[in-house]
Design a protein around this motif. Structure first.
Motif, PDB file in Angstrom:
ATOM      1  N   UNK A 160       0.815  -1.207   0.000  1.00  0.00           N
ATOM      2  CA  UNK A 160       0.000   0.000   0.000  1.00  0.00           C
ATOM      3  C   UNK A 160       0.853   1.263   0.000  1.00  0.00           C
ATOM      4  N   UNK A 161       1.863   1.318   0.846  1.00  0.00           N
ATOM      5  CA  UNK A 161       2.675   2.518   0.953  1.00  0.00           C
ATOM      6  C   UNK A 161       3.528   2.731  -0.280  1.00  0.00           C
ATOM      7  N   UNK A 162       3.973   1.647  -0.916  1.00  0.00           N
ATOM      8  CA  UNK A 162       4.775   1.776  -2.134  1.00  0.00           C
ATOM      9  C   UNK A 162       3.950   2.402  -3.252  1.00  0.00           C
TER      10      UNK A 162
ATOM     11  N   UNK B  70       3.419   6.119  -2.539  1.00  0.00           N
ATOM     12  CA  UNK B  70       4.580   6.928  -2.918  1.00  0.00           C
ATOM     13  C   UNK B  70       4.616   7.147  -4.424  1.00  0.00           C
ATOM     14  N   UNK B  71       4.281   6.093  -5.174  1.00  0.00           N
ATOM     15  CA  UNK B  71       4.299   6.210  -6.629  1.00  0.00           C
ATOM     16  C   UNK B  71       3.246   7.179  -7.143  1.00  0.00           C
ATOM     17  N   UNK B  72       2.050   7.085  -6.595  1.00  0.00           N
ATOM     18  CA  UNK B  72       0.964   7.979  -7.018  1.00  0.00           C
ATOM     19  C   UNK B  72       1.324   9.437  -6.729  1.00  0.00           C
TER      20      UNK B  72
ATOM     21  N   UNK C  74       3.089   2.414 -10.206  1.00  0.00           N
ATOM     22  CA  UNK C  74       2.245   3.543  -9.793  1.00  0.00           C
ATOM     23  C   UNK C  74       2.854   4.871 -10.216  1.00  0.00           C
ATOM     24  N   UNK C  75       4.157   4.964 -10.138  1.00  0.00           N
ATOM     25  CA  UNK C  75       4.873   6.210 -10.501  1.00  0.00           C
ATOM     26  C   UNK C  75       4.720   6.543 -11.982  1.00  0.00           C
TER      27      UNK C  75
END
Length: 438
Positions: A238-240, A243-245, A434-435
């Motif tokens: 979830x946190x990864x 961060x990407x978003x 996500x990034x």
């Protein structure tokens, strides 16, 4: 956190009134055994630190209170003036987010554990454990005295001293958790000696840091083990993605499973904790802890100055810290990094601990190498339990997990190490996706 007797008033509260007092504003309330306490000012004086008690503000803290405190009658003295009422009769003892039946079964299990005497320490075990650490320390010095300072004796001495540091680390962990002596003050006194004189670190720093981890393991912003990770590592699914978003790119996280071998095990102790523990002691004016720390450095540099010049002494010291750092990081992270990492969801004590921890298979070597932290599940559920009893309670915990369909993970040591790297790779790929795409 503590409990008390009858409420001094008849005031009754609902969860709707308690939950907002979570520390986001000035007011901080918590519930222990249906009693409501106002810790808005007390948290600053809490002997275990302000943060660890504040992590349960607005929540039920019955199980962490029971888990962390050895002498509850003493703690009650602090809490009596803080009692402001209790839950209204129509209010459940647990918030809706918590598994009521699992919690009740766990409390029955804890009562069984107490009746079995599994919270009572075997002092001979810990005495012999300390002796084996001191023997290794002496052998390290004798090795250099007898064989000289050529490369092989130098490296072997470093390995022995690194082993001393790792094993003293596990022993100070026992003392910090009040699991060696029946009285809290005895644990605290010997803790200062072991972590201060044998390791060169402050007991106050360990208490401040580690109990927060136990209160809310793998909970971002509450578990200090995760606080600096976004600057270096993207952890958890979830946190990864988050961060990407947000287009956060402090590091190339998709390569973190590679640079972990540079910035993780070899670097944490010698290049971060080495200076941070001094900063902590000075900044918080922990002068007694600082004095204990200084005795470690005086002893180390004086005893080995018989054989080595300043350059050699610094080289040996760094070698020891690098060995210790590898040992510490692999063992402490094998139980947590591959597990669920998220914000605090305020679930019950058992679920909080089990979703954040896993075990490593038992063997004599694994027990010794990890300081019995291969039983991480049992340790997190019963943090004051002496480590020599983990194996006795493990079947009971496993049975409870089976009843509720909760996965009880136990794996081989090398697989546990590999899972750290695999989880870093997976979360790094989630971040990159996500990034680039969201």
């Amino acid at each position: 956190m503590a409990e008390a007797g009858a409420a001094p008033s008849c005031r009754r509260f609902t969860w709707e009134e308690i939950t907002p007092r979570s520390g986001k504003a000035e007011e901080r309330w918590l519930v222990i055994e249906r009693k409501v306490y106002d810790i808005s000012q007390f948290h600053k004086r809490h002997p275990g630190g302000s943060r660890v008690i504040s992590h349960y503000a607005g929540q039920d803290a019955t199980d962490p209170f029971t888990a962390f405190h050895l002498e509850k009658s003493v703690v009650r003295k602090y809490m009596k003036p803080l009692l402001i009422g209790e839950l209204a009769d129509d209010q459940p003892s647990f918030e809706p987010s918590k598994n009521k039946q699992l919690t009740e079964d766990f409390r029955e299990l804890r009562a069984t554990v107490e009746k079995m005497g599994l919270l009572q320490p075997d002092r001979l075990f810990f005495f012999l454990y300390l002796v084996h650490i001191l023997v290794l320390d002496v052998v390290a010095w004798l090795n250099m005295w007898y064989f000289g300072t050529s490369l092989l004796p130098f490296l072997f001495t470093g390995l022995l001293l690194g082993t001393v540091q790792a094993q003293a680390g596990w022993l100070q962990h026992d003392l910090g958790h009040l699991s060696v002596f029946g009285k809290s003050k005895w644990n605290h006194w010997v803790h200062k000696f072991v972590i201060g004189h044998l390791k060169g670190a402050p007991a106050s720093w360990w208490n401040h840091w580690h109990f927060q981890h136990h209160a809310k393991p793998n909970c971002f912003r509450k578990d200090p083990d995760l606080n600096m990770h976004p600057l270096i590592f993207a952890l958890g699914k979830k946190l990864s993605v988050e961060l990407g978003i947000k287009k956060k790119k402090f590091m190339p996280y998709n390569h973190q499973h590679k640079y972990f071998f540079i910035l993780g095990p070899p670097a944490l102790v010698p290049f971060y904790l080495q200076w941070y523990v001094f900063y902590f002691a000075v900044q918080r004016k922990q002068w007694a802890d600082l004095a204990w720390m200084v005795t470690f450095y005086i002893r180390f540099f004086l005893t080995f100055s018989f054989f080595l010049n300043l350059k050699g002494l610094i080289g040996l010291f760094l070698l020891v810290r690098v060995i210790e750092s590898h040992w510490f990081v692999w063992v402490t992270q094998m139980n947590h990094i591959p597990m669920n990492i998220d914000y605090d969801q305020n679930v019950d004590w058992v679920s909080t601990q089990l979703q954040a921890t896993c075990n490593v298979d038992q063997s004599l070597f694994n027990d010794w190498f990890s300081g019995h932290l291969n039983f991480q599940i049992e340790h997190h559920l019963f943090p004051t339990m002496p480590r020599h009893n983990y194996w006795k309670v493990a079947p009971l915990v496993k049975s409870m997990c089976g009843k509720y369909g909760i996965e009880y993970q136990s794996k081989p040591l090398l697989k546990a190490f590999a899972d750290i790297v695999y989880s870093l790779k997976d979360s790094g790929e989630l971040w990159l996706d996500a990034y680039l795409n969201k």
